[in-house]
Scaffold this active site. Structure first.
Site, PDB file in Angstrom:
ATOM      1  CB  VAL A 164       8.048   2.620   5.255  1.00 22.16           C
ATOM      2  CG1 VAL A 164       7.631   1.591   6.301  1.00 22.16           C
ATOM      3  CG2 VAL A 164       9.159   2.068   4.382  1.00 22.16           C
ATOM      4  CD  GLU A 198       1.081   0.229  -5.440  1.00 23.93           C
ATOM      5  OE1 GLU A 198       1.197   0.857  -6.503  1.00 23.93           O
ATOM      6  OE2 GLU A 198       1.453   0.682  -4.351  1.00 23.93           O
ATOM      7  CE  LYS A 206       4.502  -0.090   1.783  1.00 27.53           C
ATOM      8  NZ  LYS A 206       3.106  -0.266   2.153  1.00 27.53           N
TER       9      LYS A 206
END
Ligand code: ADP
Ligand code: ASP
Ligand code: MG
Length: 824
Positions: free
Chosen positions: A618, A676, A691
């Site tokens: 996170v 990503e 997260k």
């Protein structure tokens, strides 16, 4: 007079014997010297191997014998170079050759005899072993004479008289001392060479003084002639703080007391044969241990003085392998006098040496350590001696555990320092070294522990670090995944390595590296200068192979670092934790997988004393989880979390406006590495959902990913897209949808932010229009922000804000987790 003893390596080659000769020339200038020599290096082992093969009717003993021949031959030829150039030298060479050949022919006959009769008695073994020292002493004395150095050879068998306990004979000091004194009273030459290890019984049979016994020969002679000094010349520069073959940081101990030397050698410091100390101690003759290969090094001096070693009351740590632990227990033992006497008498009758004893104060059990070779003999003898009590079930049959080792922490001054044993056992405990038995001598000069043999290297290294290395802590990293972030992490380690060592006493080593193609593991740490080519040339990567390597090395403070996004890697964490290898993960899968797996990892981490840290899950390098953990452990309670947790979505919505297209901005975020590789993971909100799930779990709430409501902002087409490419083309097609999101926000003077919220045990993620003045409104670039509303921060939340994506900050987040482990 001085007595000098040279060990197997010191006389193991012509080159080394030449070094010995210069030492002798130097030392014989000031006084007469007596020189005791071992067999040429490894010859004693080879003699035993040859004899055992012959005894087993394996004709390979001839090859072993030939090898023994050629080793001696090579030494002679190396000492007499071009003998044909000098007639006298040629004669000496030929004579020596003849003597050694004759001796070795005799040895061959003895081996043939063993082969024929298929038997090797202790008596024959001693006869056979004596050839080693006989040959070395003959070679050295002849060489000295050929170089016109005043030297004579004396066979110590004519001086040292023992009982007939072959292989480990006991010396008759009355006769031996007289023999030695009589001999040296009339001895003229300045150098006398004697073979070590060998002796003779009263009935004139060859005996030996036990493996390593040449040290003892030298001590016996030194004591008999009242020598000024006993020098033990070997292949290391003294007695080391611990076994230098197992601990690279070990260093020579300058001064030791006799008692410390006895304890260290008794528990395995092979550099000194334990019985050596006694004869010289009585005469207060100092023992000096020196290195033939480095004569200028100070070495170790052993005297009566009890001096501490710098700041540490611990002088050394030794280890002895091949131990069996025998436990005798049962109710019948309690309060019966003479029980231990019977037990130890039984062992004494079998000539079994007890290395360590512990007895619980309940007297319910007694536990002792002996050499593993004696284990079955001991078991049979004890079971027989206590057969009656065992039948009556007053005693259980003896329990034998093998494959163990003893480690011993030694120091005269340990007695007056509290907490040594506490430190010793907590260090072993932290490193998951299981202790089978403990013994502390009444003198408090020695604390010993019995552990599994596979843990010895780790135990010695951790204890050495604890007691001698001013707390330098070595951390062994096994890194998997060396893409963008991994590469940055390695660069950061490379850059910080010496700073951490100097300032924080942390020795950070990358011991294993792997990507999806290849892997490397190096016990000495991988050289980070050219890690890329080392990795490229490594073996084929496999998750199991990488784990097996880490397990096998069994190094202290090992940390597995997962910098992948791979679920197979996330599934292997339990295996690492069970080996007490900490896990640092950038990979979010494990912590956002089902709750049971997450809590299993947490409990394994507690059970095996191995950290499981995932700060970068996170907010990349921001200390979000660490701060949360501090709040919780100090007793606070989290009621509400509101956060912008996606650096990539923040980047996208900060840059997207009426003058750009949504497609181009997403593409740019992908190219610059903020999303990503598959941007759908970010844009669908899954990444943010993971997260907030992790934050909720870390706050103490039991939640699953499916419990998190996700308000999707993508179009139907985008959700249905089958590939990344298709997904991008839907962005072009549906530009008007994204523009309308922007326009709606803009019209209200709001900013679009992808917000995660946890409140009243529920969580949701989604795109929100944030009005001016809200703490999220001005969130720039790829920043993250987290607001924790807790019991202690009810209105004004605890806020953490900063860059929440990017390879460098993520790598530094991983680095911070590694340092947390190092400081633990
Ligand atoms: P030599 O043949 O000279 O008698 P040894 O092999 O018997 O030599 O003893 C020297 C060896 O002892 C060293 O090479 C080292 O590997 C081993 N050793 C084990 N523990 C220690 C220690 N604490 N200090 C020094 N050497 C040790
Ligand atoms: N050569 C004998 C041995 O290897 C004695 C010695 O070297 O001390 O055990
Ligand atoms: Mg030795």
């Amino acid at each position: 007079m001085k007595v000098l003893k040279f060990g197997g390596t010191s006389v193991g080659s012509a080159e080394n014997i030449n070094k010995v000769i210069s030492i002798l020339q130097q030392q014989s200038k000031s006084s007469k010297i007596v020189v005791v020599v071992s067999a040429v290096g490894s010859i004693t082992d080879k003699l035993i191997e040859a004899a055992e093969l012959a005894c087993e009717k394996d004709s390979d003993y001839i090859n072993k014998y030939n090898n023994i021949w050629s080793i001696h031959n090579k030494v002679i030829e190396g000492l007499f170079i071009n003998p044909e150039n000098d007639k006298e030298i040629q004669q000496q060479h030929d004579l020596l050759h003849e003597i050694i050949s004759d001796k070795l022919y005799e040895l061959r006959s003895l081996l043939d005899g063993i082969y024929l009769i298929n038997e090797l008695s202790p008596k024959t073994k001693d006869k056979l072993l004596s050839y080693g020292e006989y040959c070395s002493s003959t070679i050295i004395s002849h060489t000295l004479r050929s170089r016109h150095i005043d030297a004579q050879l004396k066979n110590s068998q004519e001086l040292i008289v023992t009982d007939s306990n072959f292989n480990n004979a006991q010396v008759n000091f009355t006769i031996t001392n007289k023999n030695i004194q009589d001999y040296f009273k009339n001895s003229e030459p300045s150098i006398t060479i004697l073979p070590g290890f060998v002796s003779k019984s009263g009935s004139n049979e060859i005996t030996t003084l036990g493996r390593g016994g040449s040290d003892y020969t030298a001590a016996i002679i030194a004591a008999a002639i009242d020598a000024n000094e006993l020098q033990i010349w070997t292949d290391v520069s003294g007695m080391f703080t611990t076994n230098p073959k197992l601990v690279k940081q070990a260093s020579p101990i300058t001064e030791l007391s006799y008692q410390e030397a006895v304890e260290l050698s008794h528990f395995g410091a092979k550099v000194l044969y334990p019985p050596t100390v006694m004869p010289v101690l009585r005469k207060k003759i100092p023992i000096v241990i020196k290195n033939t290969m480095e004569p200028e090094a100070i070495g170790t001096t052993i005297t009566l003085d009890k001096k501490p070693n710098g700041i540490s009351p611990v002088k050394g740590i030794s280890n002895i392998d091949g131990i069996a632990l025998l436990t005798l227990q049962g109710n019948g033992m309690v309060g019966i006098p003479g029980f231990s006497k019977r037990l130890f008498e039984t062992l004494a009758q079998e000539k079994i040496n007890i290395i360590l004893i512990t007895q619980a104060s309940s007297e319910h059990s007694i536990c002792f350590g002996i050499s593993q070779n004696d284990a079955s003999k001991a078991k049979n003898a004890i079971d027989e001696a206590f057969e009656f009590e065992i039948t009556l079930q007053k005693l259980d049959p003896i329990v034998v555990e093998t494959d163990l080792s003893i480690i011993a922490v030694v120091g005269d001054k340990m007695k007056s320092h509290q907490g040594i044993s506490g430190k010793m056992f907590s260090t072993l405990g932290k490193n998951n070294v299981n202790i089978r038995a403990i013994a502390q001598g009444a003198s408090e000069r020695n604390i010993s522990a019995v552990i599994h043999k596979n843990d010895v290297k780790k135990a010695l290294n951790s204890l050495h670090e604890q007691f001698f290395e001013l707390r330098t802590k070595q951390i062994n990293l096994f890194i998997t995944g060396v893409g963008n972030v991994g590469e940055r992490l390695i660069e950061q380690i490379k850059q910080q390595k010496s700073y951490l060592k100097e300032n924080f006493k942390i020795n950070l080593r990358v011991t294993g590296l792997s990507n999806s193609r290849t892997m490397v593991v190096d016990d000495d740490g991988i050289n980070l200068k050219d890690w890329k080519s080392t990795l490229a040339n490594g073996e084929k990567a496999s998750l199991k192979g990488f784990f097996d390597n880490a397990k096998k090395l069994n190094l202290r403070n090992s940390v597995f670092v997962d910098i992948t996004a791979n679920s197979d890697v996330a599934n292997i964490y339990p295996q690492y934790l069970k080996e007490s290898i900490s896990v640092v993960a950038c990979n979010k899968i494990a912590c956002s997988d089902n709750f049971d797996y997450y809590s299993e990892l947490k409990s394994l981490s507690r059970k095996y004393n191995a950290s499981f840290l995932f700060e970068t899950n996170v907010g990349a390098g921001l200390p979000v989880i660490d701060t949360l953990n501090h709040l919780i452990t100090s007793g606070d309670k989290v009621n509400n979390i509101k956060a912008v947790l996606s650096g990539s979505l923040n980047f996208i919505f900060n840059n997207f406006n009426a003058n750009s297209t949504f497609h181009d901005i997403v593409k740019q975020a992908q190219t610059e590495g903020y999303t990503e590789p598959d941007p759908r993971i970010d844009l669908s909100g899954v990444d943010v959902a993971r997260k907030i799930l992790i934050l909720a779990r870390e706050s103490g709430y039991k939640m699953e990913l499916s419990d998190i409501k996700s308000k999707n902002f993508l179009t139907e087409n985008a959700i249905k897209a089958n590939s990344v490419e298709d997904f991008f083309s839907t962005l072009v097609d549906d530009e008007s949808h994204y523009q309308s999101l922007y326009k709606s926000a803009n019209a209200k003077n709001c900013q679009l932010k992808f917000v995660a919220e946890f409140k009243d045990g529920k969580a949701q993620v989604g795109l929100e229009e944030i009005p001016e003045g809200h703490p999220f409104y001005n969130l720039e670039g790829k920043d993250n922000i987290v607001m924790f509303f807790t019991e202690r921060y009810p209105e004004q939340p605890m806020i953490i804000k900063g860059a929440g994506a990017g390879a460098d900050v993520t790598a530094s987040g991983l680095f911070a987790d590694i340092i947390r482990i190092a400081n633990n």
